[in-house]
Design a protein around this motif. Structure first.
Motif, mmCIF file in Angstrom:
data_model
loop_
_atom_site.group_PDB
_atom_site.id
_atom_site.type_symbol
_atom_site.label_atom_id
_atom_site.label_comp_id
_atom_site.label_asym_id
_atom_site.label_seq_id
_atom_site.Cartn_x
_atom_site.Cartn_y
_atom_site.Cartn_z
ATOM 1 N N GLU A 187 0.957 -0.940 0.266
ATOM 2 C CA GLU A 187 0.056 -0.513 0.676
ATOM 3 C C GLU A 187 0.727 1.485 -0.167
ATOM 4 O O GLU A 187 0.030 2.497 -0.302
ATOM 5 N N GLY A 188 2.189 1.187 -0.042
ATOM 6 C CA GLY A 188 2.766 2.331 0.312
ATOM 7 C C GLY A 188 3.095 3.150 -1.083
ATOM 8 O O GLY A 188 3.076 2.451 -2.178
ATOM 9 N N ARG A 189 3.557 4.031 -1.073
ATOM 10 C CA ARG A 189 3.962 4.843 -2.450
ATOM 11 C C ARG A 189 5.201 4.329 -2.988
ATOM 12 O O ARG A 189 6.039 5.257 -2.204
ATOM 13 N N ARG A 190 5.627 4.584 -4.248
ATOM 14 C CA ARG A 190 6.969 3.993 -4.738
ATOM 15 C C ARG A 190 7.393 5.515 -4.635
ATOM 16 O O ARG A 190 6.668 6.445 -5.064
ATOM 17 N N VAL A 191 9.094 5.550 -4.249
ATOM 18 C CA VAL A 191 9.767 6.672 -4.652
ATOM 19 C C VAL A 191 9.767 7.219 -5.772
ATOM 20 O O VAL A 191 10.034 8.505 -5.728
ATOM 21 N N GLY A 192 10.211 5.933 -6.220
ATOM 22 C CA GLY A 192 10.508 6.871 -7.918
ATOM 23 C C GLY A 192 9.287 7.132 -8.580
ATOM 24 O O GLY A 192 9.553 7.169 -9.902
ATOM 25 N N ASP A 193 7.985 6.654 -8.391
ATOM 26 C CA ASP A 193 6.800 7.337 -8.843
ATOM 27 C C ASP A 193 6.882 9.088 -9.312
ATOM 28 O O ASP A 193 6.009 9.123 -9.962
ATOM 29 N N ALA A 194 8.131 9.729 -8.090
ATOM 30 C CA ALA A 194 7.607 11.284 -8.831
ATOM 31 C C ALA A 194 8.851 11.759 -9.613
ATOM 32 O O ALA A 194 9.269 12.282 -9.344
ATOM 33 N N VAL A 195 8.866 10.443 -10.235
ATOM 34 C CA VAL A 195 10.095 11.013 -10.949
ATOM 35 C C VAL A 195 10.558 11.067 -12.176
ATOM 36 O O VAL A 195 10.023 9.931 -13.126
ATOM 37 N N LYS A 196 11.384 11.215 -13.132
ATOM 38 C CA LYS A 196 10.855 11.173 -14.749
ATOM 39 C C LYS A 196 11.332 10.384 -15.038
ATOM 40 O O LYS A 196 12.313 8.979 -14.696
ATOM 41 N N PRO A 197 11.446 9.377 -16.340
ATOM 42 C CA PRO A 197 11.737 8.050 -16.601
ATOM 43 C C PRO A 197 13.090 8.453 -17.439
ATOM 44 O O PRO A 197 13.750 9.363 -16.975
#
Length: 372
Positions: A19-29
């Motif tokens: 259920e946690g948010r991925r750290v990388g979700d806020a980073v562009k590819p």
């Protein structure tokens, strides 16, 4: 107590769990491409004796922790090997101490042509370059496939598209050569080096990060601490001119641009010179990365959590924690995203190749010990 590896990356979740948010979700590819370069035949013939002399003198005996002698690298010859993959002409410069480099940096009128004149003055057998800018650039580009390729990158990305770029190398002489070389193109290029004071560093970073038309190219060094620097404001291009001393150090350098707040896809270009010291560095870097790779291994290899009292909902065997994907290209391991047309190795095949690389590393070190 047993040793373990705890790894947190862009795939980690906060708080821990599905259920946690991925750290990388806020980073562009991020796109990574390795450019494989080769010496010309005449350059290879010039490189071989330089390489062999450095290798023959690379090992030295030092005091070990138990009072005996152990084999270690002689830093002088290790630095030589690192410099030759940048430019073969460093054989004329490495005999001068860093204080000479400091003199160059303090002379505001010192140019690439001044460096060529300095080399010819102290090495009478070296022919000076012609009088045109083209002759000067060709004089330095001879002996460096990487410099020749960088000319195209600068023309296409920095001059034509007006995009900023960060270039990473290891040593001050490499920084100075690239700085003088790029400056001849009329590009606003800067160095982030140890000779700068704290205010000078802050102003340099501010110009690169906040001003779109100032400091178009920034040359950094793995040897100068740059942790925490924000360089992503107007930059999305990273050129790994020389590989980092380890994969984490190299990724830390890339992380100055590939970080939270970056609004564009980051493109990383890595230069790899075949039949040079880069080959050993590539293998050694992957060997250093083994603990992190082992932390990512699919737990199906070792078996899932078989504790009868464990909650089956959090069984490690059901989680997507498979190892980073690699392919085999030109008999070496390459991240799968760099060669999308090739089939990724299975975990078992990857482990076999890693085992072979470890054996090669042991054989190389054994050979060095025998030279003592």
């Amino acid at each position: 107590m047993e040793m373990c590896v705890i790894k947190r990356g862009y795939g980690s979740r906060i708080p821990f769990g599905p259920e946690g948010r991925r750290v990388g979700d806020a980073v562009k590819p991020m796109q990574v491409r390795t450019i494989e370069l080769k010496y010309r035949e005449d350059e290879l013939e010039r490189y071989k004796p330089l390489h062999n002399f450095a290798i023959d003198n690379l090992p030295k005996a030092v005091d070990g922790p138990d009072g005996g002698k152990i084999a270690a690298f002689d830093m002088k010859h290790w630095r030589s090997l690192k410099h030759y993959s940048t430019w073969l002409g460093f054989e004329y410069l490495l005999k001068f101490h860093v204080d000479k480099l400091q003199d160059f940096r303090e002379d505001r009128y010192f140019t690439l042509r001044s460096l060529a004149a300095f080399i010819c003055e102290h090495n009478p057998g070296v022919q000076p370059p012609g009088g045109s800018l083209t002759d000067l650039l060709q004089w330095f580009a001879n002996g460096s496939p990487k410099l020749r390729w960088m000319c195209w990158v600068l023309a296409e990305l920095t001059v034509k598209r007006r995009e900023k770029m960060v270039i990473w190398v290891q040593f001050p002489w490499q920084q100075e050569l690239l700085y003088l070389f790029i400056k001849e193109f009329g590009i606003d290029v800067r160095q982030y080096h140890s000779g700068l004071g704290s205010r000078e560093r802050q102003q340099l970073v501010r110009n690169f990060h906040e001003k779109p038309h100032k400091a178009m190219v920034l040359i950094g060094s793995y040897s100068v601490n740059s942790c925490g620097l924000n360089l992503h404001g107007y930059c999305r291009k990273v050129l790994i001119f020389e590989p980092g001393p380890s994969s984490p150090v190299e990724f830390q350098a890339i992380g100055r641009v590939y970080r939270i707040g970056q609004e564009q896809t980051v493109r990383v270009i890595r230069l790899y010179l075949q039949q040079s010291w880069n080959e050993w560095e590539e293998g050694n870097g992957l060997v250093k990365e083994l603990p992190a790779l082992m932390a990512e291994l699919n737990m199906n290899i070792f078996g899932a959590n078989e504790d009868p009292d464990a909650d089956p909902a959090v069984s490690l065997g059901d989680r997507d924690i498979s190892i980073k994907r690699y392919v085999l290209f030109d008999n070496r391991l390459v991240p799968a995203e760099e060669r999308p047309g090739l089939e990724a190795l299975s975990t078992e095949e990857l482990l076999k190749h890693i085992s072979r690389m470890l054996k090669d590393q042991r054989n190389f070190r054994s050979k060095l010990r025998k030279q003592l």
